[in-house]
Design a protein around this motif. Structure first.
Motif, PDB file in Angstrom:
ATOM      1  N   ALA A  23      17.388  30.781  32.794  1.00 37.03           N
ATOM      2  CA  ALA A  23      18.496  29.831  32.738  1.00 37.03           C
ATOM      3  C   ALA A  23      19.649  30.346  31.897  1.00 37.03           C
ATOM      4  O   ALA A  23      20.817  30.169  32.264  1.00 37.03           O
ATOM      5  N   VAL A  24      19.366  30.991  30.770  1.00 39.73           N
ATOM      6  CA  VAL A  24      20.456  31.469  29.928  1.00 39.73           C
ATOM      7  C   VAL A  24      21.174  32.649  30.584  1.00 39.73           C
ATOM      8  O   VAL A  24      22.403  32.767  30.490  1.00 39.73           O
ATOM      9  N   PHE A  25      20.462  33.533  31.282  1.00 41.32           N
ATOM     10  CA  PHE A  25      21.111  34.629  32.014  1.00 41.32           C
ATOM     11  C   PHE A  25      22.048  34.058  33.076  1.00 41.32           C
ATOM     12  O   PHE A  25      23.194  34.494  33.206  1.00 41.32           O
ATOM     13  N   ALA A  26      21.570  33.085  33.844  1.00 39.09           N
ATOM     14  CA  ALA A  26      22.400  32.471  34.885  1.00 39.09           C
ATOM     15  C   ALA A  26      23.592  31.745  34.271  1.00 39.09           C
ATOM     16  O   ALA A  26      24.709  31.794  34.816  1.00 39.09           O
ATOM     17  N   ALA A  27      23.394  31.093  33.132  1.00 42.68           N
ATOM     18  CA  ALA A  27      24.485  30.366  32.484  1.00 42.68           C
ATOM     19  C   ALA A  27      25.565  31.320  31.979  1.00 42.68           C
ATOM     20  O   ALA A  27      26.766  31.033  32.106  1.00 42.68           O
ATOM     21  N   VAL A  28      25.175  32.463  31.410  1.00 42.05           N
ATOM     22  CA  VAL A  28      26.174  33.440  30.975  1.00 42.05           C
ATOM     23  C   VAL A  28      26.946  33.970  32.181  1.00 42.05           C
ATOM     24  O   VAL A  28      28.167  34.115  32.138  1.00 42.05           O
ATOM     25  N   ALA A  29      26.241  34.227  33.280  1.00 47.62           N
ATOM     26  CA  ALA A  29      26.910  34.686  34.502  1.00 47.62           C
ATOM     27  C   ALA A  29      27.867  33.617  35.029  1.00 47.62           C
ATOM     28  O   ALA A  29      28.973  33.937  35.480  1.00 47.62           O
ATOM     29  N   ASP A  30      27.486  32.343  34.958  1.00 42.44           N
ATOM     30  CA  ASP A  30      28.389  31.263  35.345  1.00 42.44           C
ATOM     31  C   ASP A  30      29.618  31.247  34.433  1.00 42.44           C
ATOM     32  O   ASP A  30      30.744  30.985  34.887  1.00 42.44           O
ATOM     33  N   GLY A  31      29.411  31.528  33.162  1.00 44.38           N
ATOM     34  CA  GLY A  31      30.531  31.617  32.227  1.00 44.38           C
ATOM     35  C   GLY A  31      31.457  32.778  32.563  1.00 44.38           C
ATOM     36  O   GLY A  31      32.682  32.659  32.456  1.00 44.38           O
ATOM     37  N   LEU A  32      30.882  33.907  32.971  1.00 41.85           N
ATOM     38  CA  LEU A  32      31.692  35.043  33.428  1.00 41.85           C
ATOM     39  C   LEU A  32      32.551  34.627  34.610  1.00 41.85           C
ATOM     40  O   LEU A  32      33.748  34.929  34.663  1.00 41.85           O
ATOM     41  N   THR A  33      31.964  33.909  35.557  1.00 40.82           N
ATOM     42  CA  THR A  33      32.723  33.409  36.707  1.00 40.82           C
ATOM     43  C   THR A  33      33.868  32.522  36.241  1.00 40.82           C
ATOM     44  O   THR A  33      35.005  32.671  36.704  1.00 40.82           O
ATOM     45  N   ALA A  34      33.593  31.607  35.308  1.00 40.50           N
ATOM     46  CA  ALA A  34      34.622  30.696  34.808  1.00 40.50           C
ATOM     47  C   ALA A  34      35.733  31.450  34.072  1.00 40.50           C
ATOM     48  O   ALA A  34      36.892  31.035  34.117  1.00 40.50           O
ATOM     49  N   ALA A  35      35.388  32.553  33.418  1.00 37.10           N
ATOM     50  CA  ALA A  35      36.402  33.362  32.747  1.00 37.10           C
ATOM     51  C   ALA A  35      37.327  34.032  33.757  1.00 37.10           C
ATOM     52  O   ALA A  35      38.491  34.311  33.452  1.00 37.10           O
ATOM     53  N   SER A 108      40.080  37.191  48.143  1.00 38.94           N
ATOM     54  CA  SER A 108      41.266  36.672  48.839  1.00 38.94           C
ATOM     55  C   SER A 108      41.263  35.142  48.909  1.00 38.94           C
ATOM     56  O   SER A 108      42.304  34.533  49.151  1.00 38.94           O
ATOM     57  N   ALA A 109      40.104  34.517  48.662  1.00 42.62           N
ATOM     58  CA  ALA A 109      39.993  33.058  48.747  1.00 42.62           C
ATOM     59  C   ALA A 109      40.176  32.362  47.396  1.00 42.62           C
ATOM     60  O   ALA A 109      40.143  31.141  47.323  1.00 42.62           O
ATOM     61  N   VAL A 110      40.343  33.150  46.317  1.00 42.47           N
ATOM     62  CA  VAL A 110      40.461  32.567  44.981  1.00 42.47           C
ATOM     63  C   VAL A 110      41.612  33.205  44.217  1.00 42.47           C
ATOM     64  O   VAL A 110      42.067  34.300  44.542  1.00 42.47           O
ATOM     65  N   ASP A 111      42.056  32.505  43.196  1.00 39.54           N
ATOM     66  CA  ASP A 111      43.050  33.041  42.275  1.00 39.54           C
ATOM     67  C   ASP A 111      42.274  33.527  41.050  1.00 39.54           C
ATOM     68  O   ASP A 111      41.996  32.740  40.137  1.00 39.54           O
ATOM     69  N   ALA A 112      41.883  34.798  41.066  1.00 41.73           N
ATOM     70  CA  ALA A 112      40.989  35.325  40.034  1.00 41.73           C
ATOM     71  C   ALA A 112      41.750  36.118  38.977  1.00 41.73           C
ATOM     72  O   ALA A 112      42.710  36.823  39.282  1.00 41.73           O
ATOM     73  N   ARG A 113      41.289  35.986  37.727  1.00 42.31           N
ATOM     74  CA  ARG A 113      41.794  36.791  36.615  1.00 42.31           C
ATOM     75  C   ARG A 113      40.873  37.987  36.437  1.00 42.31           C
ATOM     76  O   ARG A 113      39.686  37.924  36.740  1.00 42.31           O
ATOM     77  N   ASP A 114      41.421  39.053  35.889  1.00 43.11           N
ATOM     78  CA  ASP A 114      40.634  40.261  35.713  1.00 43.11           C
ATOM     79  C   ASP A 114      39.831  40.214  34.412  1.00 43.11           C
ATOM     80  O   ASP A 114      40.377  39.936  33.351  1.00 43.11           O
ATOM     81  N   VAL A 115      38.551  40.423  34.521  1.00 42.43           N
ATOM     82  CA  VAL A 115      37.699  40.699  33.374  1.00 42.43           C
ATOM     83  C   VAL A 115      37.304  42.155  33.530  1.00 42.43           C
ATOM     84  O   VAL A 115      36.699  42.533  34.535  1.00 42.43           O
ATOM     85  N   LYS A 116      37.685  42.985  32.562  1.00 46.39           N
ATOM     86  CA  LYS A 116      37.487  44.432  32.693  1.00 46.39           C
ATOM     87  C   LYS A 116      36.037  44.852  32.476  1.00 46.39           C
ATOM     88  O   LYS A 116      35.526  45.689  33.203  1.00 46.39           O
ATOM     89  N   ALA A 117      35.412  44.281  31.445  1.00 49.90           N
ATOM     90  CA  ALA A 117      34.074  44.770  31.096  1.00 49.90           C
ATOM     91  C   ALA A 117      33.361  43.798  30.168  1.00 49.90           C
ATOM     92  O   ALA A 117      33.981  43.006  29.469  1.00 49.90           O
ATOM     93  N   VAL A 118      32.039  43.918  30.166  1.00 47.67           N
ATOM     94  CA  VAL A 118      31.208  43.242  29.178  1.00 47.67           C
ATOM     95  C   VAL A 118      31.135  44.169  27.962  1.00 47.67           C
ATOM     96  O   VAL A 118      31.234  45.392  28.103  1.00 47.67           O
TER      97      VAL A 118
END
Length: 140
Positions: A23-35, A108-118
């Motif tokens: 659950a915590v791995f998936a939640a961090v990944a969801d947070g990456l998506t939100a970022a 192309s379906a979203v307005d995404a911001r760039d996250v360069k790296a973890v």
């Protein structure tokens, strides 16, 4: 349980919690998506699989998130709706395994911001009374 985005100088951090490592791995990944994106279209995009191995849990979390960023760049998709299964490898070498899936929404379906790296900067993955807590900083 879930995630929160945290301000972090010029970067962005995700603080997440979950009842299990999965659950915590998936939640961090969801947070990456939100970022990377404020709104994700429901149902658009196909699921894809990820299998990641590392020498310890923290390295596994880093490599998992790094792989999601790589998939974004190679596939041209925003990984969303994360599911992860985390376990110690059965082969006795002390490695950890994350078997995960995500839905890849075309960029192309979203307005995404760039996250360069973890980054490993201030990374934390620790047990709590309620399960697990993670803190990860992303370079933007």
């Amino acid at each position: 349980m879930g995630y929160q985005l945290r301000e972090h100088t010029a970067d962005v951090a995700v603080e997440a919690s979950g009842g299990t490592l999965d659950a915590v791995f998936a939640a961090v990944a969801d947070g990456l998506t939100a970022a990377m994106c404020d709104e994700v279209p429901a149902g658009e995009g196909d699921r894809f699989d990820l299998d990641v191995r590392a020498e310890n849990r923290e390295a596994l979390l880093f490599d998992y998130l790094d792989e999601l960023i790589y998939e974004r760049d190679v596939r041209g998709v925003l990984p969303v709706d994360h599911e992860a299964s985390v376990s110690e490898a059965d082969d006795g070498d002390g490695e950890w395994l994350c078997e995960a899936t995500a839905r890849g929404v075309p960029l192309s379906a979203v307005d995404a911001r760039d996250v360069k790296a973890v980054t490993y900067s201030e990374m934390a993955l620790e047990p709590t009374d309620e399960g697990w807590r993670a803190y990860v900083v992303f370079d933007v």
